[in-house]
Motif scaffolding. Structure first.
Motif, mmCIF file in Angstrom:
data_model
loop_
_atom_site.group_PDB
_atom_site.id
_atom_site.type_symbol
_atom_site.label_atom_id
_atom_site.label_comp_id
_atom_site.label_asym_id
_atom_site.label_seq_id
_atom_site.Cartn_x
_atom_site.Cartn_y
_atom_site.Cartn_z
ATOM 1 N N ASP A 170 9.432 4.411 -27.594
ATOM 2 C CA ASP A 170 8.208 5.159 -27.309
ATOM 3 C C ASP A 170 7.231 5.119 -28.475
ATOM 4 O O ASP A 170 6.027 4.974 -28.278
ATOM 5 N N LEU A 192 5.588 1.746 -28.601
ATOM 6 C CA LEU A 192 4.631 1.574 -27.508
ATOM 7 C C LEU A 192 3.385 2.437 -27.709
ATOM 8 O O LEU A 192 2.297 2.060 -27.266
ATOM 9 N N PHE A 193 3.532 3.587 -28.367
ATOM 10 C CA PHE A 193 2.348 4.401 -28.636
ATOM 11 C C PHE A 193 1.416 3.681 -29.606
ATOM 12 O O PHE A 193 0.186 3.690 -29.421
ATOM 13 N N PHE A 215 -0.328 1.178 -27.683
ATOM 14 C CA PHE A 215 -1.362 1.778 -26.850
ATOM 15 C C PHE A 215 -2.653 1.965 -27.638
ATOM 16 O O PHE A 215 -3.751 1.685 -27.134
ATOM 17 N N TRP A 229 4.607 13.415 -26.844
ATOM 18 C CA TRP A 229 3.907 12.367 -26.090
ATOM 19 C C TRP A 229 2.927 12.954 -25.084
ATOM 20 O O TRP A 229 1.861 12.370 -24.831
ATOM 21 N N PHE A 288 -0.602 10.905 -25.667
ATOM 22 C CA PHE A 288 -1.051 9.865 -24.736
ATOM 23 C C PHE A 288 -2.290 10.287 -23.944
ATOM 24 O O PHE A 288 -3.264 9.516 -23.853
ATOM 25 N N TYR A 325 4.292 5.412 -21.774
ATOM 26 C CA TYR A 325 3.294 4.354 -21.935
ATOM 27 C C TYR A 325 2.887 3.788 -20.586
ATOM 28 O O TYR A 325 1.713 3.494 -20.352
#
Length: 851
Positions: free
Chosen positions: A98, A101-102, A105, A577, A581, A635
């Motif tokens: 995670d 992937l953040f 992003f 998250w 996000f 994500y």
């Protein structure tokens, strides 16, 4: 405000002749830039002194050695060199999927904005500037300066290229994400865990939860079953017992410190025997507490908490063996399978509530993630709780617009003063003060209020019946994104930019289309300030994190027992998250919505997000640990939310072109809007099975014979079997025969490439983790049972002392059945606590189980 966002609302503060000037932007930029420089300077000065806050991942005992970020090298290398040289995949290898992937992003958002700049700045900026209007300063670079209808053709062409390109990129990125997640699931470190081959089913019938029926309901590959039993009030009793035990620990330490200090006062520092020391504290000076808080009778805190702890432990033991602790008629069940592929197939095929409008099974659930109170809920209760939670969130989101709208009017207080006589004093304010008031105060106030919203939503999500913490986090993420778009973007923009427009429309209704076409671009221009604030003070604040520093210093000062000191030093900040996000997804939504209206916004957004990328990269390398593991699902949801910005951008352009009388261009934009929606719908439909079941080629081979028989495919035609397997997962069987195969090959090529790349990263020799040790029989029996059934009375940790009071208390606790130790902590002759910071020596430190 390290985790909060600055949210700017303004439709035209500081405009000359109705146009946005650079003065308001400078008024916001100068103080925030100075603040950012000060933050960074302070951070550089105190980083090494407060390494617990700014670099815990380099040394902290709760971080496995293999996952620690390199410290400053012995050859004198500076930490910044490691920060600059370590690749992002280091975060994947040593933090979490995670976190990796953040970071991706943030790079995706910045990349989209950069590409948008390359498309819009060379074309749309000169088109807007020569649009024939009389706008001045920055407003001249927006669509508000367009009078000539033919100029809208440039916007149509750019919109078709840019927005369809974004949709194509999202499809490519989601396919790559599937491959990355597959590699993560297949990695040796993950696949060796018991949780990787365990599935949780909700609302299963009682018969399916009984061990003797395991093979009947879950097949021959099921090897272990844990039904969720009714815990009644056990969880509350356990919580009360632990509270009493920790209160006993504090009271005993108070007694020890008081005895040491009394010995020093009495001048017998070197002549007190252990027996004499035990009686140094007179009965009247022993620690006390009230039986009932505030009004109850005072009692001896040590004796009272000891007896309460023992009594509650006995009651808990009796309740655990009571016949009423059976499996309800409708409950939940954890089932472990003999292999990971078997667990994934069971997850895909077995459902006890196929018509339930909410998820009824969950893959790879870890015991520490479970919200045990929510598991044994009947489906009617689950549905009602979920409905009530959703209703609350909707109502809250709508009515939150009241304070946001009021705050938004501050950004237009200069124009408001022209209509409201008692605000006329505003026009007498110095330009700098007025600039700060309209440019900086509104985003600060909204940031303060909005920062508490995800915490509220997270609490509501847990109450709504979600069975695990990651599922509650994902639900919070969805809710908070909607809140962000509705409040921070739509309501904020309308509340600030529309106020002067409403007045003019009321006076001359026929001027509405023209006024809207002029005012929307002006309102969007102030989002330049929005991204300035994001990229300077907020990003720098994210690094210095002064709120956590102050909290750590205060808590460490207030801590009393060795356990409290250890807890403060051992804990690390997590990764919310559901807060992060949506915040950055909304930033992209704003940038996209105004990409063709005010192209400058894209450039400022790219710079602001880039600054945030570096700040979060530092956090993931040095300070943050992943406490909520969504395994890449967060994500995926963020990628699904990006088209919201595309839709809003297209709708804004449709409104502007329609108001300008550009009929043909408006029609083409409507076609683009419909086409975007159709493509996105088909994309979601095709990718949903792949994202839900994460089918992997090596597992699909087991399905080939079934597909060959069901679809009348030649068993020897490997290509056809391969295409059929993917087509079935893509839900494309209804399309003409070549289509599924073409899409299958295209999708599989992207997924496979991403999977190979991620596998190379995860199998890097320097990134290999420790294999999970097999669980013992007794551990296996209890691993998926609620802690209310298995937790023991906490082991107490007090400090040794020269008087011998600690030994006395240890013996008294032992006689009562409570384990107590004074290892790795002591009270000196002045009554000061010292404890061993080596976590390997801490008696209450436990390495987290890898399940």
């Amino acid at each position: 405000m390290a985790n909060g966002a600055f949210f700017t609302q303004d439709g035209g503060g500081h405009r000359d002749s109705g146009s946005t000037s650079g003065q308001a932007i400078l008024s916001a930029f100068i103080p925030t830039f100075i603040t950012a420089v000060i933050y960074i300077a302070i951070f550089a000065g105190i980083r090494n002194k407060y390494s617990k806050i700014y670099a815990p991942r380099t040394f902290l005992g709760t971080v496995p050695f293999k996952d620690r970020t390199p410290q400053e090298r012995a050859d004198g290398g500076h930490w910044f060199r490691d920060f600059r040289q370590l690749p992002d995949r280091f975060v994947l290898q040593h933090n979490s999927l995670d976190a990796f992937l953040f970071l991706r992003f943030l790079k995706v958002i910045a990349g989209i904005c950069v590409v948008g700049c390359c498309l819009t700045w060379p074309i749309l900026s000169p088109v807007n500037a020569t649009g024939g209007g009389d706008s001045t300063q920055l407003d001249r670079l927006t669509t508000g300066n367009i009078v000539t209808k033919s100029h809208w053709w440039a916007h149509v062409v750019i919109a078709w290229v840019f927005f369809l390109g974004i949709i194509a990129f999202i499809a490519w990125e989601r396919l790559r994400l599937i491959g990355t997640r597959q590699a993560y699931y297949l990695s040796d470190e993950y696949s060796s865990l018991l949780s990787s081959r365990t599935v949780l089913w909700m609302n299963a019938p009682r018969e399916a939860c009984l061990p003797e029926n395991m093979e009947k309901y879950f097949g021959e590959t099921a090897v272990k079953l844990w039904p969720v039993r009714d815990a009644g009030d056990l969880e509350q009793l356990v919580e009360t017992r632990n509270g009493a035990a920790y209160a006993l620990e504090r009271a005993e330490l108070d007694l020890i410190i008081k005895a040491v200090k009394l010995r020093k006062v009495n001048g017998r520092a070197n002549g007190t025997s252990e027996v004499e020391g035990q009686h140094l504290v007179p009965p009247k000076q022993r620690p006390t507490q009230r039986e009932t808080p505030l009004v109850g009778k005072k009692v001896d805190a040590v004796e009272s908490n000891r007896s309460t702890t023992v009594e509650l432990a006995e009651r808990i033991d009796a309740r655990r063996v009571a016949p009423s602790r059976n499996v309800p008629d409708e409950s939940a069940v954890f089932v472990a399978f003999n292999s990971q592929p078997a667990a994934h197939r069971a997850y895909q095929q077995i459902s006890f509530q196929p018509r339930l409008p909410m998820q009824d099974r969950f893959l790879a659930v870890r015991p520490k993630e479970v919200l045990w109170n929510n598991l044994a809920r009947p489906k009617a209760e689950r549905l009602s709780k979920a409905s009530l939670a959703l209703t609350f969130v909707v109502v809250f989101t709508i009515f939150f617009s009241i304070p946001v709208s009021l705050i938004g009017t501050i950004s237009n207080i200069e124009k408001l003063a022209e209509s409201v006589s008692w605000l006329s004093w505003v026009n007498d304010l110095p330009p700098v003060v007025l600039g700060l008031t309209t440019g900086l105060l509104p985003p600060f106030l909204v940031s303060y209020f909005v920062s508490y919203v995800p915490k509220l939503f997270r609490h509501i999500a847990k109450l709504s019946g979600e069975p695990t913490v990651p599922q509650a986090e994902l639900k919070t993420q969805t809710w908070y994104f909607i809140f962000q778009v509705f409040q921070v973007f739509l309501v904020t923009t309308t509340a600030s930019g529309a106020f002067p427009v409403v007045k003019q429309i009321f006076q001359n209704p026929a001027s509405a289309p023209t006024l809207l076409a002029e005012s929307l671009p002006k309102a969007s221009n102030f989002y330049l300030t929005y991204f300035i604030l994001q990229g300077t003070a907020s990003a720098a604040s994210n690094v210095i994190n002064y709120s956590d520093l102050f909290q750590y210093l205060f808590d460490d000062y207030m801590a009393k027992t060795p356990r409290e000191h250890y807890t403060i030093h051992a804990q690390m900040k997590g990764t919310p998250w559901a807060s992060w996000f949506p915040k950055f997804a909304n930033l992209l939504v704003i940038a996209l919505a105004y990409s063709c209206i005010a192209p400058l916004v894209l450039g400022f957004a790219a710079v602001g997000i880039s600054m945030y990328y570096f700040s979060y990269r530092y956090n993931f390398l040095y300070t943050k640990t992943t406490k909520v593991d969504t395994k890449g699902e967060a994500y995926k949801r963020a990628l699904q939310q990006i088209p919201t910005g595309v839709y809003l951008a297209e709708l804004c352009l449709i409104g502007l072109m329609s108001a300008s009388g550009a009929t043909v261009q408006t029609g083409l934009m409507i076609v683009l809007l419909v086409l975007t929606a159709v493509i996105n719908f088909l994309l979601d439909r095709m990718l949903k099975p792949l994202e839900l079941y994460l089918g992997v080629d090596i597992w699909q081979k087991l399905e080939v014979p079934l597909l060959a028989e069901e679809d009348n495919i030649d068993p020897n035609d490997e290509a056809a079997l391969h295409a059929a397997s993917h087509a079935r997962r893509l839900g494309l069987k209804v399309l003409p025969n070549p289509a599924p195969r073409i899409l299958s090959d295209l999708f599989d090529g992207i997924i496979s490439a991403a999977r190979r790349q991620a596998q190379d990263w995860l199998t890097d020799p320097t990134a290999r983790g420790e294999d999970a040790e097999p669980l013992k029989d007794d551990e296996m029996e209890n691993v998926y049972l609620a802690p209310a059934f298995t937790s023991k009375t906490p082991k107490l940790w007090i400090a040794g002392d020269p008087v011998g009071v600690a030994k006395q208390e240890i013996e008294a606790d032992k006689a009562a059945g409570i384990t107590t130790t004074d290892e790795a902590a002591e009270i000196d002759e002045d009554g000061q606590l010292h404890w061993d910071h080596d976590f390997d020596h801490i008696p209450v430190h436990k390495k987290p189980a890898r399940i």
